[in-house]
Enzyme design. Sequence first.
Site, PDB file in Angstrom:
ATOM      1  N   GLY A 218      24.811  18.052  24.096  1.00 22.47           N
ATOM      2  CA  GLY A 218      24.180  17.212  24.899  1.00 22.47           C
ATOM      3  C   GLY A 218      22.532  16.816  24.489  1.00 22.47           C
ATOM      4  O   GLY A 218      21.801  16.661  25.220  1.00 22.47           O
ATOM      5  N   GLU A 259      27.535  23.645  21.208  1.00 25.41           N
ATOM      6  CA  GLU A 259      28.188  22.979  20.153  1.00 25.41           C
ATOM      7  C   GLU A 259      27.449  21.809  19.671  1.00 25.41           C
ATOM      8  O   GLU A 259      27.798  20.737  19.986  1.00 25.41           O
ATOM      9  CB  GLU A 259      29.492  22.463  20.900  1.00 25.41           C
ATOM     10  CG  GLU A 259      30.327  23.416  21.289  1.00 25.41           C
ATOM     11  CD  GLU A 259      31.730  22.864  21.986  1.00 25.41           C
ATOM     12  OE1 GLU A 259      32.513  23.666  22.399  1.00 25.41           O
ATOM     13  OE2 GLU A 259      31.481  21.669  22.525  1.00 25.41           O
ATOM     14  N   PRO A 260      26.119  22.107  19.111  1.00 31.70           N
ATOM     15  CA  PRO A 260      25.337  20.773  18.757  1.00 31.70           C
ATOM     16  C   PRO A 260      25.639  20.068  17.680  1.00 31.70           C
ATOM     17  O   PRO A 260      26.423  20.719  16.373  1.00 31.70           O
ATOM     18  CB  PRO A 260      23.900  21.604  18.525  1.00 31.70           C
ATOM     19  CG  PRO A 260      24.470  22.984  18.022  1.00 31.70           C
ATOM     20  CD  PRO A 260      25.678  23.462  18.727  1.00 31.70           C
ATOM     21  N   GLY A 261      26.016  18.938  17.666  1.00 27.74           N
ATOM     22  CA  GLY A 261      26.356  18.006  16.457  1.00 27.74           C
ATOM     23  C   GLY A 261      24.964  17.166  16.156  1.00 27.74           C
ATOM     24  O   GLY A 261      24.300  17.693  15.256  1.00 27.74           O
ATOM     25  N   ARG A 298      26.553   2.533  14.965  1.00 27.79           N
ATOM     26  CA  ARG A 298      25.886   2.941  16.184  1.00 27.79           C
ATOM     27  C   ARG A 298      25.012   1.944  16.752  1.00 27.79           C
ATOM     28  O   ARG A 298      25.061   1.865  18.274  1.00 27.79           O
ATOM     29  CB  ARG A 298      25.136   4.396  15.826  1.00 27.79           C
ATOM     30  CG  ARG A 298      26.040   5.493  15.362  1.00 27.79           C
ATOM     31  CD  ARG A 298      25.074   6.876  15.441  1.00 27.79           C
ATOM     32  NE  ARG A 298      24.762   7.115  16.786  1.00 27.79           N
ATOM     33  CZ  ARG A 298      23.657   7.034  17.560  1.00 27.79           C
ATOM     34  NH1 ARG A 298      22.841   6.706  16.976  1.00 27.79           N
ATOM     35  NH2 ARG A 298      23.555   7.628  18.849  1.00 27.79           N
ATOM     36  N   TYR A 302      26.683   1.450  20.279  1.00 28.95           N
ATOM     37  CA  TYR A 302      25.952   2.200  21.236  1.00 28.95           C
ATOM     38  C   TYR A 302      24.513   1.596  21.740  1.00 28.95           C
ATOM     39  O   TYR A 302      23.771   2.076  22.546  1.00 28.95           O
ATOM     40  CB  TYR A 302      25.577   3.826  21.032  1.00 28.95           C
ATOM     41  CG  TYR A 302      27.087   4.652  20.750  1.00 28.95           C
ATOM     42  CD1 TYR A 302      27.901   4.749  21.496  1.00 28.95           C
ATOM     43  CD2 TYR A 302      27.314   5.089  19.596  1.00 28.95           C
ATOM     44  CE1 TYR A 302      28.897   5.512  21.536  1.00 28.95           C
ATOM     45  CE2 TYR A 302      28.298   5.775  19.030  1.00 28.95           C
ATOM     46  CZ  TYR A 302      29.091   6.262  20.347  1.00 28.95           C
ATOM     47  OH  TYR A 302      30.418   6.948  20.052  1.00 28.95           O
ATOM     48  N   CYS A 328      31.603 -10.205   8.218  1.00 26.32           N
ATOM     49  CA  CYS A 328      31.692 -11.596   9.095  1.00 26.32           C
ATOM     50  C   CYS A 328      32.046 -11.556  10.446  1.00 26.32           C
ATOM     51  O   CYS A 328      33.267 -11.696  10.869  1.00 26.32           O
ATOM     52  CB  CYS A 328      32.749 -12.450   8.111  1.00 26.32           C
ATOM     53  SG  CYS A 328      32.198 -12.910   6.442  1.00 26.32           S
ATOM     54  N   GLU A 329      30.996 -11.187  10.992  1.00 24.12           N
ATOM     55  CA  GLU A 329      31.122 -10.819  12.538  1.00 24.12           C
ATOM     56  C   GLU A 329      29.381 -10.537  12.760  1.00 24.12           C
ATOM     57  O   GLU A 329      28.910 -10.338  12.083  1.00 24.12           O
ATOM     58  CB  GLU A 329      31.824  -9.523  12.902  1.00 24.12           C
ATOM     59  CG  GLU A 329      33.193  -9.933  12.942  1.00 24.12           C
ATOM     60  CD  GLU A 329      33.827  -8.892  13.703  1.00 24.12           C
ATOM     61  OE1 GLU A 329      33.548  -8.674  14.711  1.00 24.12           O
ATOM     62  OE2 GLU A 329      34.857  -8.398  13.226  1.00 24.12           O
ATOM     63  N   TYR A 356      26.882  10.594  13.511  1.00 23.07           N
ATOM     64  CA  TYR A 356      27.915   9.722  13.787  1.00 23.07           C
ATOM     65  C   TYR A 356      27.597   8.341  13.137  1.00 23.07           C
ATOM     66  O   TYR A 356      27.731   7.252  13.543  1.00 23.07           O
ATOM     67  CB  TYR A 356      27.846   9.363  15.370  1.00 23.07           C
ATOM     68  CG  TYR A 356      28.089  10.849  16.051  1.00 23.07           C
ATOM     69  CD1 TYR A 356      29.377  11.273  16.164  1.00 23.07           C
ATOM     70  CD2 TYR A 356      26.991  11.538  16.710  1.00 23.07           C
ATOM     71  CE1 TYR A 356      29.317  12.546  17.102  1.00 23.07           C
ATOM     72  CE2 TYR A 356      27.083  12.841  17.307  1.00 23.07           C
ATOM     73  CZ  TYR A 356      28.422  13.133  17.468  1.00 23.07           C
ATOM     74  OH  TYR A 356      28.762  14.275  18.253  1.00 23.07           O
TER      75      TYR A 356
HETATM   76  C1  PLP Z   1      31.093  15.438  20.387  1.00 23.15           C
HETATM   77  C2  PLP Z   1      31.039  16.814  20.951  1.00 23.15           C
HETATM   78  C3  PLP Z   1      29.931  17.524  20.714  1.00 23.15           C
HETATM   79  C4  PLP Z   1      28.650  17.251  20.217  1.00 23.15           C
HETATM   80  O1  PLP Z   1      27.856  16.504  20.839  1.00 23.15           O
HETATM   81  P1  PLP Z   1      26.229  16.024  20.189  1.00 23.15           P
HETATM   82  O2  PLP Z   1      25.955  15.256  21.101  1.00 23.15           O
HETATM   83  O3  PLP Z   1      26.601  15.549  19.008  1.00 23.15           O
HETATM   84  O4  PLP Z   1      25.683  17.264  20.183  1.00 23.15           O
HETATM   85  C5  PLP Z   1      30.121  19.179  21.347  1.00 23.15           C
HETATM   86  N1  PLP Z   1      31.132  19.225  21.807  1.00 23.15           N
HETATM   87  C6  PLP Z   1      32.203  18.493  22.065  1.00 23.15           C
HETATM   88  C7  PLP Z   1      33.270  19.097  22.931  1.00 23.15           C
HETATM   89  C8  PLP Z   1      32.107  17.066  21.762  1.00 23.15           C
HETATM   90  O5  PLP Z   1      33.206  16.381  21.825  1.00 23.15           O
END
Ligand code: PLP
Length: 412
Positions: A218, A259-261, A298, A302, A328-329, A356
């Site tokens: 998050g 769990e950073p993405g 995105r 979003y 074409c949208e 993403y």
């Molecule tokens: C998508 C997800 C994340 C990563 O979220 P970010 O906002 O990209 O950091 C971490 N944990 C879980 C379970 C997720 O589904």
Amino acid sequence: MKNTDLLAIAEEFGSPVYVYDTEKITNQYKRLTKAFKSVNSLKLNYAVKALSNITILKLMNSLGAGLDTVSIQEVRLGLEAGVAPQDIIFTPNGVSMEEIESVADMGVQINIDNLSYLEQFGTKHPEVPVCIRINPHVMAGGNSNISVGHIDSKFGISIHQIPHILRIVENTGMHVNGIHMHTGSDILDIEVFLYAGEILFETAKNFKDLEFIDFGSGFKVPYKEGDIETDVEELGKKLSKRFNEFCKEYGRELTLGFEPGKFLVSDSGYFLAQVNVVKQTTSMVFAGIDSGFNHLVRPMFYNSHHTILNISNPKGKERFYSVVGYICETDTFATNRKIPEITEGNILAFKNAGAYCFSMASNYNSRYRPAEVLWHEGEAHLIRKRETFEDLIQNQVPTTLFSNEEELVASK
Ligand SMILES: *Cc1c(COP(=O)(O)O)cnc(C)c1O
């Protein structure tokens, strides 16, 4: 990365193309580990769904990260990248029991997020340690698409169902080794996050054999100047202190997990596209690029803001443009945006295109998904080829249905 580096990549590999700068990923990883340096054992599991190229997974692994996965295919990509199964956590939602069992068989840490599966899995495999995903019902951020801790969310087992969880654990004799939450995509208010953390600590006391507590992700990153971002340094200071205290209360050193993405890869990415046409209408100047929401969804999905640079004319006089795609949208990337003067053939660079973006790309309008290039120590490396027509048809099964008669006769 300099504009000229990006331009050279567009020239060499064509457009549209994704580019990722390894230095930025490494710096973000180091920033986060540094923020939590006072914690004895920290584990960052990179959320594969943000950007799942195998070379990126290898980079994460080389930095010391594990992986957070949401499908067996992501697990397999991780194993393919050489990540050890014990460094992978599987946090699915709504997948089949067979999939969970197959992933457990691979030696991957399972994270269960509903009571039904907790009971079924615990009954069949009491010896396999599992983590439990809790929903603390704390609202993080305001957008209901990305707040997954609230009461209507499909994610996690409600904090109010702890008694039922405990009954299942007792009845099955299963082993719970971790507690997890992932409240949403934006940690804006650190106090709110710490409050959710307290709920998790309270929950953790019910389980005697924990090895880790996973706080999900998050971390909010800035997309434009003036955006609020998560103050990871402050979060690190406050949560580390509280976590260390909790470990004392608990009577054992636990691992603190995240769990950073987005935090690790968003800012590392650039999406390069060429302007096909500049079109003046009665109300607007449109810049139409050789891409659309098939490659970068995105902004439409979003409503996210991606800063757009005109790297072909960075010093040009700024004018207002709406940047749109060729789908074409309606596929508007940006409305009425100030960008240095655009002429047809210019290359635009979209920032924050690491998370993403490619991973959500599709073949809509029968377009090819773009190439991906890694910028590492001043050199560009192709890490995914642009698709070809073969990719579009390889899984289609040719039939003679609806062929016209002459052809049928000819084929006999
Ligand atoms: C998508 C997800 C994340 C990563 O979220 P970010 O906002 O990209 O950091 C971490 N944990 C879980 C379970 C997720 O589904």
